[in-house]
Design an enzyme around this catalytic site. Structure first.
Site, PDB file in Angstrom:
ATOM      1  N   ASP A 190       0.862  -1.181   0.000  1.00  8.49           N
ATOM      2  CA  ASP A 190       0.000   0.000   0.000  1.00  8.49           C
ATOM      3  C   ASP A 190       0.899   1.233   0.000  1.00  8.49           C
ATOM      4  OD1 ASP A 190      -2.952   0.968   0.590  1.00  8.49           O
ATOM      5  OD2 ASP A 190      -1.608   2.198   1.816  1.00  8.49           O
ATOM      6  N   ASN A 198      -2.694  13.319  -4.800  1.00  6.03           N
ATOM      7  CA  ASN A 198      -3.978  13.639  -5.440  1.00  6.03           C
ATOM      8  C   ASN A 198      -4.492  15.003  -4.997  1.00  6.03           C
ATOM      9  OD1 ASN A 198      -4.424  11.451  -7.145  1.00  6.03           O
ATOM     10  ND2 ASN A 198      -5.379  10.221  -5.538  1.00  6.03           N
ATOM     11  N   ASP A 207      -2.516   9.340 -11.055  1.00  2.00           N
ATOM     12  CA  ASP A 207      -2.568   8.254 -12.032  1.00  2.00           C
ATOM     13  C   ASP A 207      -1.172   7.935 -12.558  1.00  2.00           C
ATOM     14  OD1 ASP A 207      -5.278   8.118 -11.712  1.00  2.00           O
ATOM     15  OD2 ASP A 207      -5.764   9.135 -13.601  1.00  2.00           O
ATOM     16  N   ASP A 233      -4.760   2.599  -4.276  1.00  2.00           N
ATOM     17  CA  ASP A 233      -3.291   2.588  -4.241  1.00  2.00           C
ATOM     18  C   ASP A 233      -2.778   1.322  -3.569  1.00  2.00           C
ATOM     19  OD1 ASP A 233      -4.159   3.204  -1.699  1.00  2.00           O
ATOM     20  OD2 ASP A 233      -2.637   4.732  -1.308  1.00  2.00           O
TER      21      ASP A 233
END
Length: 317
Positions: A190, A198, A207, A233
């Site tokens: 993770d 973001n 992205d 993610d």
């Protein structure tokens, strides 16, 4: 007379009273292209199969108008049907291929123009050609449909953003490994600090980071390993046949080190790290995919609570 017979019966033979061939129709001549049939004895060229025991012209003429079955005495021993008609002291033997007609036509590279226009063989050849064309078209369509099916299945198991396998693919692969008794390890990964990218740099930057993480994972694993994106993610690696703690720790260490290096987006650095949890099938009496996923997830969050950018193995037992 001969030109007329050649047109109406291109597979005929003219035979004298001694059984010698005096003329062969143009198509029949093609069946023995390396041999001049004139002067050859009919019974040297053919074996008469039915009626049996016919080896003289007189016996053959006695069967005038009846169906004969013959085959060439020398290879290729093509089977033929025939009917004989007396023509004065001579005889005319008209021949045709026995079924399947297409074999004879193919063996001698014949076409429709080698047969009389009224010969049913011509119609049969057209039907065969039409059937072959239809079958070819059907096969091409089936190939395209099969290709489309494979492509659709591939898309269904692929994460469109990263090109990695998705959760659906993972749920398909894990039970097969267990059923086949294959040892494996799960490495649940993770990203740390991904939300900040973001929030501050936009989803396009996020992205891009996910795509780069996927590329890094693919570059640090073996051909028999499989990488998955199973959430926003969240990533998973299945190491087939690898359960050695030292090797797994080495791979995880390289991943952690590589992911701590900035990933640039439009000239700006994106900083992330990763927390990793690992579960091995050999640590279970009977591996259960759902339990192993839960244990790898728990080990991952232990890594996060321990300060992030770390790896932790699920404790056996």
């Amino acid at each position: 007379m001969t030109p007329l017979l050649d047109t109406l019966m291109p597979m005929h033979l003219q035979i004298d009273h001694k059984g010698r061939i005096t003329h062969a129709g143009p198509t029949l001549a093609k069946l023995r292209p390396d041999r001049d049939l004139r002067g050859v004895c009919l019974f040297d060229l053919f074996e008469v199969l039915r009626p049996r025991a016919i080896d003289r012209v007189s016996a053959l003429r006695a069967q005038a108008g009846g169906k004969l079955q013959l085959r060439f005495a020398q290879p290729p021993k093509t089977a033929l049907n025939g009917v004989l008609a007396p023509l004065g002291a001579a005889s005319v033997l008209n021949l045709s291929f026995r079924m399947p007609v297409q074999d004879g036509v193919s063996d001698y590279a014949l076409s429709a123009k080698d047969f009389a226009a009224t010969d049913l063989t011509v119609d049969m050849l057209y039907l065969i050609e039409a059937k072959t064309a239809a079958m070819d078209a059907s096969q091409r369509l089936n190939s395209r449909l099969q290709g489309a099916k494979i492509a659709a299945e591939e898309r269904a198991f692929t994460d469109t953003l990263t090109g990695l396998k998705n959760r659906r693919a993972m749920n398909n692969i894990l039970p097969r490994l267990v059923e086949n008794g294959i040892e494996f390890s799960l490495m649940h990964l993770d990203l740390d600090h991904f939300k900040a990218i973001n929030d501050t740099m936009g989803h396009a930057a996020g992205d891009h980071v996910l795509q780069e993480v996927a590329r890094i994972m693919a570059g640090l694993t073996r051909e028999e390993d499989t990488a998955f994106r199973i959430g926003g993610d969240e990533f998973l690696l299945i190491f087939q046949g690898m359960t050695d703690r030292g090797k797994l720790q080495s791979v995880a260490g390289r991943l952690l080190s590589r992911l701590e290096q900035p990933i640039r987006f439009k000239g700006k650095p994106c900083h992330v790290s990763a927390s990793i949890g690992i579960a091995r099938s050999v640590d279970y009496g009977k591996p259960d995919p759902a339990r192993m996923m839960a244990d790898a997830d728990a080990a991952l969050y232990f890594s996060k609570r321990s300060g992030r950018a770390r790896l932790h193995f699920h404790a056996a037992g």
